[in-house]
Design an enzyme around this catalytic site. Sequence first.
Site, PDB file in Angstrom:
ATOM      1  N   THR A  62     -33.120  11.267  -1.680  1.00 27.20           N
ATOM      2  CA  THR A  62     -33.476  10.395  -0.307  1.00 27.20           C
ATOM      3  C   THR A  62     -34.087  11.528   0.534  1.00 27.20           C
ATOM      4  OG1 THR A  62     -31.894   8.818  -0.730  1.00 27.20           O
ATOM      5  CG2 THR A  62     -32.959   8.855   1.460  1.00 27.20           C
TER       6      THR A  62
ATOM      7  N   LYS B 144     -36.938   2.846   0.554  1.00 26.65           N
ATOM      8  CA  LYS B 144     -35.755   3.180   0.844  1.00 26.65           C
ATOM      9  C   LYS B 144     -35.464   3.318   2.349  1.00 26.65           C
ATOM     10  CE  LYS B 144     -31.622   5.531  -0.027  1.00 26.65           C
ATOM     11  NZ  LYS B 144     -30.461   5.034  -0.585  1.00 26.65           N
TER      12      LYS B 144
HETATM   13  P1  NAD Z   1     -24.267  16.267  -3.321  1.00 31.09           P
HETATM   14  O1  NAD Z   1     -24.759  17.290  -1.964  1.00 31.09           O
HETATM   15  O2  NAD Z   1     -23.363  15.750  -3.864  1.00 31.09           O
HETATM   16  O3  NAD Z   1     -25.428  16.978  -4.560  1.00 31.09           O
HETATM   17  C1  NAD Z   1     -26.523  17.725  -4.279  1.00 31.09           C
HETATM   18  C2  NAD Z   1     -26.349  18.975  -5.334  1.00 31.09           C
HETATM   19  O4  NAD Z   1     -27.484  19.642  -5.113  1.00 31.09           O
HETATM   20  C3  NAD Z   1     -25.238  19.706  -4.818  1.00 31.09           C
HETATM   21  O5  NAD Z   1     -24.517  19.890  -5.999  1.00 31.09           O
HETATM   22  C4  NAD Z   1     -25.888  21.031  -4.629  1.00 31.09           C
HETATM   23  O6  NAD Z   1     -25.209  22.198  -5.002  1.00 31.09           O
HETATM   24  C5  NAD Z   1     -27.259  20.919  -5.246  1.00 31.09           C
HETATM   25  N1  NAD Z   1     -28.354  21.954  -4.891  1.00 31.09           N
HETATM   26  C6  NAD Z   1     -28.971  21.998  -3.753  1.00 31.09           C
HETATM   27  N2  NAD Z   1     -29.792  22.733  -3.625  1.00 31.09           N
HETATM   28  C7  NAD Z   1     -30.039  23.159  -5.155  1.00 31.09           C
HETATM   29  C8  NAD Z   1     -31.121  23.957  -5.885  1.00 31.09           C
HETATM   30  N3  NAD Z   1     -31.930  24.486  -5.109  1.00 31.09           N
HETATM   31  N4  NAD Z   1     -30.923  23.928  -7.306  1.00 31.09           N
HETATM   32  C9  NAD Z   1     -29.945  23.389  -7.921  1.00 31.09           C
HETATM   33  N5  NAD Z   1     -28.979  22.547  -7.063  1.00 31.09           N
HETATM   34  C10 NAD Z   1     -29.284  22.408  -5.756  1.00 31.09           C
HETATM   35  O7  NAD Z   1     -25.297  15.054  -2.782  1.00 31.09           O
HETATM   36  P2  NAD Z   1     -25.315  13.607  -3.505  1.00 31.09           P
HETATM   37  O8  NAD Z   1     -24.430  12.604  -2.961  1.00 31.09           O
HETATM   38  O9  NAD Z   1     -25.444  13.786  -5.110  1.00 31.09           O
HETATM   39  O10 NAD Z   1     -26.966  13.014  -2.892  1.00 31.09           O
HETATM   40  C11 NAD Z   1     -28.055  13.421  -3.526  1.00 31.09           C
HETATM   41  C12 NAD Z   1     -29.274  12.798  -3.016  1.00 31.09           C
HETATM   42  O11 NAD Z   1     -29.102  11.361  -3.197  1.00 31.09           O
HETATM   43  C13 NAD Z   1     -29.395  12.857  -1.385  1.00 31.09           C
HETATM   44  O12 NAD Z   1     -30.706  12.824  -0.967  1.00 31.09           O
HETATM   45  C14 NAD Z   1     -28.656  11.580  -0.932  1.00 31.09           C
HETATM   46  O13 NAD Z   1     -28.990  11.244   0.530  1.00 31.09           O
HETATM   47  C15 NAD Z   1     -29.003  10.673  -1.971  1.00 31.09           C
HETATM   48  N6  NAD Z   1     -28.242   9.256  -2.097  1.00 31.09           N
HETATM   49  C16 NAD Z   1     -26.871   9.431  -2.338  1.00 31.09           C
HETATM   50  C17 NAD Z   1     -26.053   8.252  -2.323  1.00 31.09           C
HETATM   51  C18 NAD Z   1     -24.443   8.667  -2.416  1.00 31.09           C
HETATM   52  O14 NAD Z   1     -23.794   7.463  -2.355  1.00 31.09           O
HETATM   53  N7  NAD Z   1     -24.118   9.764  -2.692  1.00 31.09           N
HETATM   54  C19 NAD Z   1     -26.492   7.206  -2.549  1.00 31.09           C
HETATM   55  C20 NAD Z   1     -28.190   7.136  -2.691  1.00 31.09           C
HETATM   56  C21 NAD Z   1     -28.596   8.171  -2.432  1.00 31.09           C
END
Ligand code: NAD
Length: 297
Positions: free
Chosen positions: A93, A168
């Site tokens: 997002t 979104k």
């Molecule tokens: P999260 O923080 O659990 O996961 C993100 C991952 O990306 C982490 O494990 C981090 O180590 C990794 N990362 C960061 N930079 C990186 C790179 N350069 N190379 C490889 N890995 C890298 O976050 P999430 O909850 O999985 O959310 C991810 C996205 O989805 C966000 O943008 C969030 O807003 C969106 N989202 C989340 C939810 C939810 O309920 N968690 C729902 C809808 C949308």
Amino acid sequence: MRIAFIGLGNMGAPMAINLVRAGHDVAGFDLVPAALEHARSGGVPITADAAAAVAGADVVLTMLPSGEHVLDAYRNGLIAAAAPHTLFIDSSTIDVADARAARDLVVAAGHRAIDAPVSGGVVGAEAGTLTFMVGAEGDDFATAEPILTVMGGRVVHCGGSGAGQAAKVCNNMILGVSMIAVCEAFVLGEKLGLTHEALFDVASAASGQCWALTTNCPVPGPVPASPANRDYQPGFAGALMAKDLGLALKAVEATGVAAELGPLAASIYQRFADEGGAGKDFSAIINIIRQNSEKAA
Ligand code: NAD
């Protein structure tokens, strides 16, 4: 299809696991060892670095925290490692402007790119029932759709580049504002001597009906599965709502829309996240409204 999956966090790991279960050739990478281990234990093959995951992939799927992370990852390795004409799907997002900037970088390097953010949270990611909102040009949507369908119950083509992120941000602005309205109504009902059940029974079948009330009800009781019944364990965390409303605020400012409630909701949720609500479900904002009502009384 060979799919590089970059970002195996709370959402990315279960999404990648579903792709593996559907028979895709997935190569995953994350910067955090615990995330790698979780995905590996779910059957996702892990590579030593992002470039190794991307080499030879037909599709590069990213699920990263923010627009800055996506642009950095694209600039610092993913684009350079990709074979010509690779399809980049970003499901993080992020800001509409960042999504369009990310696509420009990818297209300038001879590849293709779409934005495909999701709603449905970790539960939807695990169950493969996410809703995908897609911004895609030309025939890129047709290429991506069969992959997205594995991870989602609903895949909507919202328009050209950035349209998925636009959908979104608009949807979550509705959600943030409507949750605050539902919470204020419950606290007002309490003050007026109305039971939660009575208000729920009326509003859920009347014009006050909305998802914040009927699915994510902020008081325990009427909707047994809502986070209010488990001490506001998310669900959808306050930190994520604050982030998404921050993106909405940026979009409102960039477009000059005369919105008042969206920006107000953004500041209310930012305060909530800063003052201890970051890890709680966003419906726990009702407790802040109650506390403030006691102070004001
Ligand atoms: P999260 O923080 O659990 O996961 C993100 C991952 O990306 C982490 O494990 C981090 O180590 C990794 N990362 C960061 N930079 C990186 C790179 N350069 N190379 C490889 N890995 C890298 O976050 P999430 O909850 O999985 O959310 C991810 C996205 O989805 C966000 O943008 C969030 O807003 C969106 N989202 C989340 C939810 C939810 O309920 N968690 C729902 C809808 C949308």
